[in-house]
Design an enzyme around this catalytic site. Structure first.
Site, mmCIF file in Angstrom:
data_model
loop_
_atom_site.group_PDB
_atom_site.id
_atom_site.type_symbol
_atom_site.label_atom_id
_atom_site.label_comp_id
_atom_site.label_asym_id
_atom_site.label_seq_id
_atom_site.Cartn_x
_atom_site.Cartn_y
_atom_site.Cartn_z
ATOM 1 N N GLY A 9 0.831 -1.204 0.000
ATOM 2 C CA GLY A 9 0.000 0.000 0.000
ATOM 3 C C GLY A 9 0.865 1.253 0.000
ATOM 4 N N SER A 11 1.753 3.166 -2.459
ATOM 5 C CA SER A 11 1.584 4.124 -3.556
ATOM 6 C C SER A 11 0.724 5.321 -3.180
ATOM 7 C CB SER A 11 0.956 3.420 -4.772
ATOM 8 O OG SER A 11 -0.376 3.040 -4.483
ATOM 9 N N SER A 12 0.201 5.342 -1.949
ATOM 10 C CA SER A 12 -0.752 6.407 -1.592
ATOM 11 C C SER A 12 -0.805 6.590 -0.077
ATOM 12 C CB SER A 12 -2.142 5.999 -2.122
ATOM 13 O OG SER A 12 -3.133 6.906 -1.708
ATOM 14 N N GLY A 13 -1.339 7.719 0.342
ATOM 15 C CA GLY A 13 -1.702 7.952 1.746
ATOM 16 C C GLY A 13 -0.608 7.666 2.761
ATOM 17 N N ARG A 34 -1.806 -2.295 -6.141
ATOM 18 C CA ARG A 34 -2.379 -2.882 -7.368
ATOM 19 C C ARG A 34 -2.203 -1.955 -8.569
ATOM 20 N NH1 ARG A 34 -8.198 -3.337 -5.145
ATOM 21 N NH2 ARG A 34 -7.420 -1.288 -4.571
ATOM 22 N N ASP A 54 -1.893 -7.619 -6.036
ATOM 23 C CA ASP A 54 -3.007 -7.581 -5.083
ATOM 24 C C ASP A 54 -2.576 -8.379 -3.851
ATOM 25 O OD1 ASP A 54 -5.362 -8.068 -3.634
ATOM 26 O OD2 ASP A 54 -6.590 -8.039 -5.448
ATOM 27 N N SER A 132 -3.523 -1.277 11.605
ATOM 28 C CA SER A 132 -4.913 -1.606 11.960
ATOM 29 C C SER A 132 -5.710 -0.302 11.848
ATOM 30 C CB SER A 132 -4.964 -2.215 13.362
ATOM 31 O OG SER A 132 -6.286 -2.446 13.769
ATOM 32 N N TYR A 146 -15.499 -3.702 7.991
ATOM 33 C CA TYR A 146 -14.110 -3.234 8.121
ATOM 34 C C TYR A 146 -13.545 -3.517 9.520
ATOM 35 C CZ TYR A 146 -10.402 0.423 8.185
ATOM 36 O OH TYR A 146 -9.231 1.124 8.274
ATOM 37 N N LYS A 150 -9.917 -5.339 10.944
ATOM 38 C CA LYS A 150 -8.862 -4.614 11.665
ATOM 39 C C LYS A 150 -8.675 -5.157 13.088
ATOM 40 C CE LYS A 150 -7.466 -1.734 8.448
ATOM 41 N NZ LYS A 150 -6.123 -1.878 7.868
HETATM 42 N N1 LIG Z 1 -7.347 7.006 6.099
HETATM 43 C C1 LIG Z 1 -7.859 6.668 7.267
HETATM 44 O O1 LIG Z 1 -8.698 7.392 7.835
HETATM 45 C C2 LIG Z 1 -7.401 5.396 7.971
HETATM 46 C C3 LIG Z 1 -7.723 5.235 9.331
HETATM 47 C C4 LIG Z 1 -7.328 4.070 9.970
HETATM 48 C C5 LIG Z 1 -6.632 3.091 9.292
HETATM 49 N N2 LIG Z 1 -6.331 3.276 7.970
HETATM 50 C C6 LIG Z 1 -5.601 2.195 7.293
HETATM 51 O O2 LIG Z 1 -4.383 2.704 6.810
HETATM 52 C C7 LIG Z 1 -3.970 1.948 5.675
HETATM 53 C C8 LIG Z 1 -3.604 2.892 4.550
HETATM 54 O O3 LIG Z 1 -4.758 3.603 4.167
HETATM 55 P P1 LIG Z 1 -4.721 5.064 3.541
HETATM 56 O O4 LIG Z 1 -5.712 5.863 4.271
HETATM 57 O O5 LIG Z 1 -3.331 5.541 3.424
HETATM 58 O O6 LIG Z 1 -5.384 4.743 2.122
HETATM 59 P P2 LIG Z 1 -4.979 5.052 0.613
HETATM 60 O O7 LIG Z 1 -4.362 6.397 0.484
HETATM 61 O O8 LIG Z 1 -6.189 4.724 -0.173
HETATM 62 O O9 LIG Z 1 -3.851 3.949 0.323
HETATM 63 C C9 LIG Z 1 -4.170 2.581 0.312
HETATM 64 C C10 LIG Z 1 -3.023 1.860 -0.351
HETATM 65 O O10 LIG Z 1 -3.297 0.446 -0.321
HETATM 66 C C11 LIG Z 1 -3.247 -0.055 -1.670
HETATM 67 N N3 LIG Z 1 -4.175 -1.179 -1.767
HETATM 68 C C12 LIG Z 1 -5.506 -1.200 -1.527
HETATM 69 N N4 LIG Z 1 -5.992 -2.417 -1.750
HETATM 70 C C13 LIG Z 1 -4.943 -3.196 -2.130
HETATM 71 C C14 LIG Z 1 -4.811 -4.553 -2.500
HETATM 72 N N5 LIG Z 1 -5.863 -5.384 -2.532
HETATM 73 N N6 LIG Z 1 -3.587 -5.006 -2.846
HETATM 74 C C15 LIG Z 1 -2.503 -4.185 -2.841
HETATM 75 N N7 LIG Z 1 -2.570 -2.894 -2.491
HETATM 76 C C16 LIG Z 1 -3.781 -2.413 -2.141
HETATM 77 C C17 LIG Z 1 -3.622 1.151 -2.540
HETATM 78 O O11 LIG Z 1 -3.201 1.043 -3.879
HETATM 79 P P3 LIG Z 1 -4.131 0.371 -5.015
HETATM 80 O O12 LIG Z 1 -5.538 0.820 -4.751
HETATM 81 O O13 LIG Z 1 -3.556 0.856 -6.306
HETATM 82 O O14 LIG Z 1 -3.972 -1.099 -4.847
HETATM 83 C C18 LIG Z 1 -2.844 2.239 -1.820
HETATM 84 O O15 LIG Z 1 -1.476 2.175 -2.137
HETATM 85 C C19 LIG Z 1 -5.138 1.009 5.344
HETATM 86 O O16 LIG Z 1 -4.871 -0.268 5.857
HETATM 87 C C20 LIG Z 1 -6.293 1.643 6.070
HETATM 88 O O17 LIG Z 1 -7.315 0.727 6.378
HETATM 89 C C21 LIG Z 1 -6.689 4.399 7.293
#
Ligand SMILES: NC(=O)c1ccc[n+]([C@@H]2O[C@H](COP(=O)([O-])OP(=O)(O)OC[C@H]3O[C@@H](n4cnc5c(N)ncnc54)[C@H](OP(=O)(O)O)[C@@H]3O)[C@@H](O)[C@H]2O)c1
Length: 269
Positions: A9, A11-13, A34, A54, A132, A146, A150
């Site tokens: 993951g 590539s983003s966030g 992905r 994936d 998580s 979800y 987690k």
């Molecule tokens: N943002 C929030 O508020 C928050 C809060 C608590 C926890 N989190 C957790 O923090 C983590 C990162 O989230 P983020 O907020 O940074 O989200 P994000 O910016 O959407 O980044 C998610 C990353 O995971 C990759 N990804 C998603 N599904 C995948 C799959 N099946 N296989 C491989 N890569 C996959 C995405 O790339 P592709 O889509 O190109 O695969 C992207 O690189 C996640 O586990 C999320 O549940 C987020």
């Protein structure tokens, strides 16, 4: 030799912010996700290796991780950040959503760890960190798909802390609250009004702040990595705080949906 950090993951966030931070500190970084276009752009920006995969596909993920270890050296740090969040009311969610959350958020984490942990144990060092969520600390309205995934990540990391620490491997688990990323924007499209009433007024953290707490957690070999005071309290005192939080959240939910007479009677019990 430079430290090799592998980030699913990435590539983003939160994953990308952590990758930038580790790269700026001189680590060799490898990214997995992905979507190839976003992944390549991120890899090019920080000079990382990458594989489009994936994480819920165990065979493909294991091969990709082996290839990345071939390029960047044995994995010193694994950060399992790939994840999806799909909120919705339990009675309205499609059955496939429950499976997808477990497959990506939980099994995607498990498979990545299974691929790199034996090497770390053999070398007697390394760090494994899984992301998580605050929704992995407390059951929240709208997160019946979800949240359990987690919670499972948290349970896995608690067992691994006990099993791998004696082998010299650090294990950590991150509990971010809302973070300003593309995932949050996507999630907000599906959030029931009740979920917004509970969390909508809390200002999201920046992905950079979460990345800083992850890197600090690795440096200090922390198990609980909580980027803010709220999740810190919840992670340490969750059982004690749950009745008070549930009372407050239920009131917020009732302000959106008054509920049935039966529900109100059950509440008072
Ligand atoms: N943002 C929030 O508020 C928050 C809060 C608590 C926890 N989190 C957790 O923090 C983590 C990162 O989230 P983020 O907020 O940074 O989200 P994000 O910016 O959407 O980044 C998610 C990353 O995971 C990759 N990804 C998603 N599904 C995948 C799959 N099946 N296989 C491989 N890569 C996959 C995405 O790339 P592709 O889509 O190109 O695969 C992207 O690189 C996640 O586990 C999320 O549940 C987020």
């Amino acid at each position: 030799m430079r430290m090799h950090a592998i980030i699913t993951g990435g590539s983003s966030g939160i994953g990308l912010a952590t990758a930038r931070l580790l790269s700026a500190r001189g680590a060799t970084v490898s990214l997995l996700a992905r979507g190839a276009a976003r992944l390549e752009a991120a890899a090019q920006e920080i000079g990382a290796h990458s594989r489009a995969v994936d994480v819920s596909d165990e065979a493909a993920l294991t091969t990709a991780l082996q290839e990345l270890e071939g390029l960047g050296g044995p994995c010193d740090v694994l950060i399992s950040c790939a994840g999806l969040a799909r909120p919705g009311r339990f009675l309205e969610l499609e059955p496939a959503v429950f499976r997808e959350m477990i497959e990506v958020d939980y099994f995607g984490t498990l498979y990545a760890i299974r691929a790199v942990a034996p090497g770390m144990v053999e070398r007697g060092r390394g760090s494994i960190v899984a992301v998580s969520s605050a929704a992995g600390l407390l059951g929240i309205y709208g997160y019946s798909a979800y949240g359990p995934a987690k919670f499972a990540v948290r349970g896995l990391m608690e067992s691994l802390r006990a099993e791998l620490t004696p082998h010299g491997v650090h294990v950590g688990v991150v509990f971010p609250p809302d973070v300003d990323t593309p995932q949050l924007a996507d999630e907000n499209r599906f959030k029931p009004a009740e979920t917004f009433a509970i969390s909508g007024t809390i200002k999201p953290l920046s992905p950079e702040a979460v990345a800083a707490s992850i890197v600090l957690g690795i440096d200090k070999r922390r198990f609980l990595i909580c980027p803010d005071t709220g999740t810190k309290l919840l992670a340490r005192l969750g059982g004690v705080l749950a009745p008070v939080l549930n009372w407050s959240f239920d009131r917020k939910v009732r302000s959106v949906t008054p509920g049935s007479a039966g529900a109100r009677r059950a509440d008072r019990r």
